[in-house]
Structure formats: C-alpha cells, structure tokens
Design a protein around this motif. Sequence first.
Motif, mmCIF file in Angstrom:
data_model
loop_
_atom_site.group_PDB
_atom_site.id
_atom_site.type_symbol
_atom_site.label_atom_id
_atom_site.label_comp_id
_atom_site.label_asym_id
_atom_site.label_seq_id
_atom_site.Cartn_x
_atom_site.Cartn_y
_atom_site.Cartn_z
ATOM 1 N N CYS A 79 0.697 -1.113 -0.202
ATOM 2 C CA CYS A 79 0.521 0.152 0.062
ATOM 3 C C CYS A 79 0.955 1.409 0.228
ATOM 4 O O CYS A 79 0.676 1.782 -0.285
ATOM 5 C CB CYS A 79 -0.609 -0.240 1.617
ATOM 6 S SG CYS A 79 -2.359 -1.055 0.948
ATOM 7 N N ILE A 80 1.352 1.426 0.572
ATOM 8 C CA ILE A 80 2.869 2.624 0.551
ATOM 9 C C ILE A 80 3.358 2.718 0.035
ATOM 10 O O ILE A 80 3.769 3.704 -0.796
ATOM 11 C CB ILE A 80 3.065 2.466 1.956
ATOM 12 C CG1 ILE A 80 2.594 1.993 3.127
ATOM 13 C CG2 ILE A 80 4.382 3.389 2.304
ATOM 14 C CD1 ILE A 80 3.501 2.060 4.607
ATOM 15 N N LEU A 81 4.104 1.772 -1.214
ATOM 16 C CA LEU A 81 4.780 1.506 -1.896
ATOM 17 C C LEU A 81 3.958 2.782 -3.475
ATOM 18 O O LEU A 81 4.375 3.300 -4.234
ATOM 19 C CB LEU A 81 5.747 0.745 -2.587
ATOM 20 C CG LEU A 81 6.371 -0.114 -1.444
ATOM 21 C CD1 LEU A 81 7.024 -1.855 -1.891
ATOM 22 C CD2 LEU A 81 8.047 0.856 -1.991
ATOM 23 N N SER A 82 2.692 1.948 -3.029
ATOM 24 C CA SER A 82 2.187 2.859 -4.485
ATOM 25 C C SER A 82 1.373 3.906 -4.254
ATOM 26 O O SER A 82 1.942 4.467 -4.599
ATOM 27 C CB SER A 82 1.014 1.119 -4.628
ATOM 28 O OG SER A 82 0.314 1.734 -5.823
ATOM 29 N N ALA A 83 1.219 4.143 -2.878
ATOM 30 C CA ALA A 83 0.499 5.345 -2.567
ATOM 31 C C ALA A 83 1.908 6.063 -2.917
ATOM 32 O O ALA A 83 1.850 7.324 -3.506
ATOM 33 C CB ALA A 83 0.504 5.414 -0.894
ATOM 34 N N LYS A 84 3.290 6.225 -2.343
ATOM 35 C CA LYS A 84 4.356 6.833 -2.901
ATOM 36 C C LYS A 84 4.808 7.151 -4.383
ATOM 37 O O LYS A 84 4.712 7.991 -4.595
ATOM 38 C CB LYS A 84 5.571 6.110 -1.931
ATOM 39 C CG LYS A 84 7.151 7.005 -1.787
ATOM 40 C CD LYS A 84 7.803 5.835 -1.187
ATOM 41 C CE LYS A 84 9.130 7.091 -1.016
ATOM 42 N NZ LYS A 84 9.753 7.126 -2.114
ATOM 43 N N VAL A 172 -6.719 7.550 -3.280
ATOM 44 C CA VAL A 172 -6.790 6.058 -3.331
ATOM 45 C C VAL A 172 -6.223 4.896 -3.701
ATOM 46 O O VAL A 172 -6.234 4.556 -4.488
ATOM 47 C CB VAL A 172 -8.139 6.330 -3.856
ATOM 48 C CG1 VAL A 172 -9.329 5.372 -3.901
ATOM 49 C CG2 VAL A 172 -9.069 7.737 -4.109
ATOM 50 N N THR A 173 -6.150 4.314 -2.321
ATOM 51 C CA THR A 173 -5.541 2.903 -2.782
ATOM 52 C C THR A 173 -5.877 1.561 -2.677
ATOM 53 O O THR A 173 -6.502 1.858 -1.488
ATOM 54 C CB THR A 173 -4.004 2.960 -1.222
ATOM 55 O OG1 THR A 173 -3.316 4.108 -1.829
ATOM 56 C CG2 THR A 173 -3.779 1.691 -2.024
ATOM 57 N N GLY A 174 -5.344 1.043 -3.488
ATOM 58 C CA GLY A 174 -6.028 -0.175 -3.422
ATOM 59 C C GLY A 174 -5.607 -1.736 -3.267
ATOM 60 O O GLY A 174 -4.654 -1.627 -4.552
ATOM 61 N N CYS A 175 -5.655 -2.153 -2.542
ATOM 62 C CA CYS A 175 -4.594 -3.671 -1.882
ATOM 63 C C CYS A 175 -5.406 -4.406 -1.447
ATOM 64 O O CYS A 175 -6.044 -4.868 -0.535
ATOM 65 C CB CYS A 175 -3.467 -3.299 -1.467
ATOM 66 S SG CYS A 175 -2.111 -4.102 -1.311
ATOM 67 N N ASP A 176 -4.907 -5.995 -1.999
ATOM 68 C CA ASP A 176 -5.656 -6.694 -1.434
ATOM 69 C C ASP A 176 -4.350 -8.110 -1.822
ATOM 70 O O ASP A 176 -3.476 -7.810 -2.661
ATOM 71 C CB ASP A 176 -6.718 -7.501 -1.512
ATOM 72 C CG ASP A 176 -7.530 -7.812 -0.751
ATOM 73 O OD1 ASP A 176 -7.309 -7.342 0.266
ATOM 74 O OD2 ASP A 176 -8.475 -7.037 -1.117
ATOM 75 N N GLY A 210 -6.011 -13.489 -7.761
ATOM 76 C CA GLY A 210 -4.619 -12.864 -8.042
ATOM 77 C C GLY A 210 -4.197 -11.247 -7.284
ATOM 78 O O GLY A 210 -4.985 -10.978 -6.213
ATOM 79 N N GLU A 211 -2.900 -10.634 -6.822
ATOM 80 C CA GLU A 211 -2.327 -9.784 -6.194
ATOM 81 C C GLU A 211 -1.969 -8.608 -6.367
ATOM 82 O O GLU A 211 -1.704 -8.524 -7.577
ATOM 83 C CB GLU A 211 -1.430 -9.979 -4.900
ATOM 84 C CG GLU A 211 -1.848 -11.918 -4.491
ATOM 85 C CD GLU A 211 -0.483 -11.720 -3.634
ATOM 86 O OE1 GLU A 211 -0.136 -12.612 -2.704
ATOM 87 O OE2 GLU A 211 0.744 -11.906 -4.444
ATOM 88 N N ALA A 212 -2.278 -7.325 -6.025
ATOM 89 C CA ALA A 212 -1.734 -6.511 -6.293
ATOM 90 C C ALA A 212 -2.061 -4.591 -5.879
ATOM 91 O O ALA A 212 -2.793 -4.933 -4.693
ATOM 92 C CB ALA A 212 -2.829 -6.085 -7.972
ATOM 93 N N ALA A 213 -1.441 -3.894 -6.422
ATOM 94 C CA ALA A 213 -1.668 -2.853 -5.715
ATOM 95 C C ALA A 213 -1.692 -1.643 -6.471
ATOM 96 O O ALA A 213 -0.913 -1.714 -7.385
ATOM 97 C CB ALA A 213 -0.851 -2.219 -4.158
ATOM 98 N N GLY A 214 -2.798 -0.986 -6.096
ATOM 99 C CA GLY A 214 -2.543 0.363 -7.465
ATOM 100 C C GLY A 214 -3.378 1.453 -6.680
ATOM 101 O O GLY A 214 -4.106 1.633 -5.489
ATOM 102 N N THR A 215 -3.224 2.523 -6.929
ATOM 103 C CA THR A 215 -3.154 4.289 -5.995
ATOM 104 C C THR A 215 -4.028 5.314 -7.940
ATOM 105 O O THR A 215 -3.242 4.872 -8.072
ATOM 106 C CB THR A 215 -2.020 4.522 -5.677
ATOM 107 O OG1 THR A 215 -1.436 3.988 -4.398
ATOM 108 C CG2 THR A 215 -2.290 6.258 -4.763
#
Length: 382
Positions: A79-84, A172-176, A210-215
């Motif tokens: 989450c932090i890496l994507s938001a950053k 807005v960050t989405g992650c699972d 699947g796994e992913a994070a997006g912002t």
Amino acid sequence: MGDKVIIKIADNIISPLGFGSDCNFKAVLAGNSMLCRHEDSFGLPEPFCGSLLDRDEISDLAKKELIDADRYTFFEKLCILSAKSAIEECGIPAGEKDVIFVLSTTKGNVECLSDDVSDPRCYLASSAGKVAEYFGNKNTPIVVSNACISGVCAQIAAIRELLGGKYGYAVVTGCDILSKFIISGFQSFKALSPVMCRPYDKTRIGLNLGEAAGTIVLKAADSSDEDDWQYVSSSIHNDANHISGPSRTGEGSYRVLSDILKEIDSDDIGFVNAHGTATAYNDEMESIAIHRAGLDDVCVNGLKGYYGHTLGAAGVIETILSMKAVDNGVVLATKGFESTGTSYRLNISNQVRDTDKTAFIKILSGFGGSNAGIAYRKGGKK
C-alpha cells in the motif's frame, strides 16, 4: 465547492506484471499474463491458478524505498509503495490537512489471525492509519471494504469528500494479497478455475485470484483541460439477491448503469470495463444488465485474464488501465474469451481494438448483491 470538478492527477500499479502503471498497461496491451498453476502454496492441499507477487522482490524494494520498512506487514508495504509512487508523481503535500487517504481492501492483514486472533494488525483501520501516518498525514483515513466493489466505492467515497469541500486531494489505494484463508474460502464456493479463466466465454468454469496494489490521486479543481481525466458520474446499488449469487435479472448492475447514463451520452463511451470474473452467474448477470441498459453496441472488456480477481485492488487498477487504454486510443482485449457464453451477445473481443471515444464506464459486482460503477472522461466536460 460550487462548480468544482474532480480530476485524476497521478496513478500507480504494482502487480506481478510489473511496477508502474505504464509498465502494466504495456504488458496487458501485449497480451501478457502472470496467471499460472500454484501447488503447495499457503499450505493448501489443493492447487489453484492465480497471479502472485514475488515476496522477496517486494521486500527488497521496500527496504530501499521505505523508512523503517520492517515495521510494516507485506500488505502495508504494498500500500505504501504504491501510494508513494503516485504521490511522488504529482508532488502533492501528502502530510497536509487538505489531503485524505482512502484504503480499499477486502481482507487486509487477515492472515495474521492464524497466529493470534486478537492481533491488532488485523483491523483494517490499523493498516489505513499506518499508510496515512507514513506520509505524516494526521487526518483519520477512510476504509472501504465492501466485497469486490470496494475499489470503485473507494473512489466514490473520495470524490464525495472532495465535492463536499472537506479536502482538496484524495489518495485512493486499493490492495489485497492472497492467503490460505482467502483461497480456501473461494475453493469452498467451488468458484475457482484450475486453469486460466475465460471471461464471458461459453467454456468458462470459474475465476482466478490475484494480488496487486493500485493508487489513484484525485484533485478538486476549478476547471479541467484537454489532458485531464475528469470524473463524470457514479452509482452504487445493492440488489440483496443472495449472500454470494448476483441478481438473475442484473437489477443492481442495471440500475448502476442507468444512473450513470443520465450524466453521459452512450455515444461518447469507448467501452464498458466490466467485472468479468469468468463465473457462470456473474458474466451472465452482466450481459443482462448491459443489454437492459441499451449498451449492446458499446464495446465491453474484462481484465481478469491478465491479473485474476485482485479483490480490493480490482476497481482501482482496472480504472487506471482503462484510462491508459483511452489515452492510447484502444479497447484492451478480453484475454481468454473466444465464443459467447452469455444470454446476450456482448460487443467483446479477445483482440485489441481501436477507439476514438474519450470516456468509459467501470462496473463491479460483489457478494451480498453489491454493485457499483463509475465513469470518467478525458478532456473535461463537453
């Protein structure tokens, strides 16, 4: 706020297909997928087909990019890496009172329950707080956890805050991430396909995970120009049909589309990016809803054949990829689709197609009869 408009000013995707939105778009455009068969993963007795992030690669990246990386769980690091990355792209003052953080996730750190049922890391609010805190933001973050529609609902929640004048920016960050708990749950529903999923195809037999994070970073602005992505409309409906089965008439999704079409002309829509889980009931329901909404001729696509179902991240990363597609004048292909397997024939293809349209609709559906949709247009209001 008067006539404020909401525009997208930055985005990021981290997935098994790569790091960064452009990288992911290019991979999808090329037809790449990281879906494959996994055996002996997460201590599960049954194999499954899914798309997994490289834990070591993410951990190494976190050590390089994040301060005190070891104090965060794998989920929180993502989450932090994507938001950053997204925040650095647009350069907003993320620690200011004018910025609100919104987290979309269905399960967060649920795997921590296996060690201690009272582990505070399992609270979604705890993870959201750590993300906001990392950037020095003292506002209480918003958590959206509404099954598979969370990623779109999170964008809607953020937009409402911005239109209400409470904040100027929203991250807005989405992650699972996957775990034994999540995979075994879907296995118990007999919902998983042992091979790569086939959205809307007559041979489809289930979904992949699947796994992913997006912002996505959104801004309340006085106006927009031809290069801006502007929010147009959105809607949420719950048909309350069944705890896991969608409405047989597509009622909730139909109402979502009907609401959105009050604010946008169907002739301006390049495509509907649908949920497309490749399960028998979801794909059928969406075909009914799209037909009832009078969108039979509009292009439809689904992206689960590239990533699998990324749960709380799906609505965010699929919105970003849809924006990238319009930026490049294309409708992304629906990987795995070959022949129509729904009652109504959707305008869908497994080949990349051209489009000169400037808008799209993103829809999702989820357990409990939940349905959500959002529309964006490039180039400001027409």
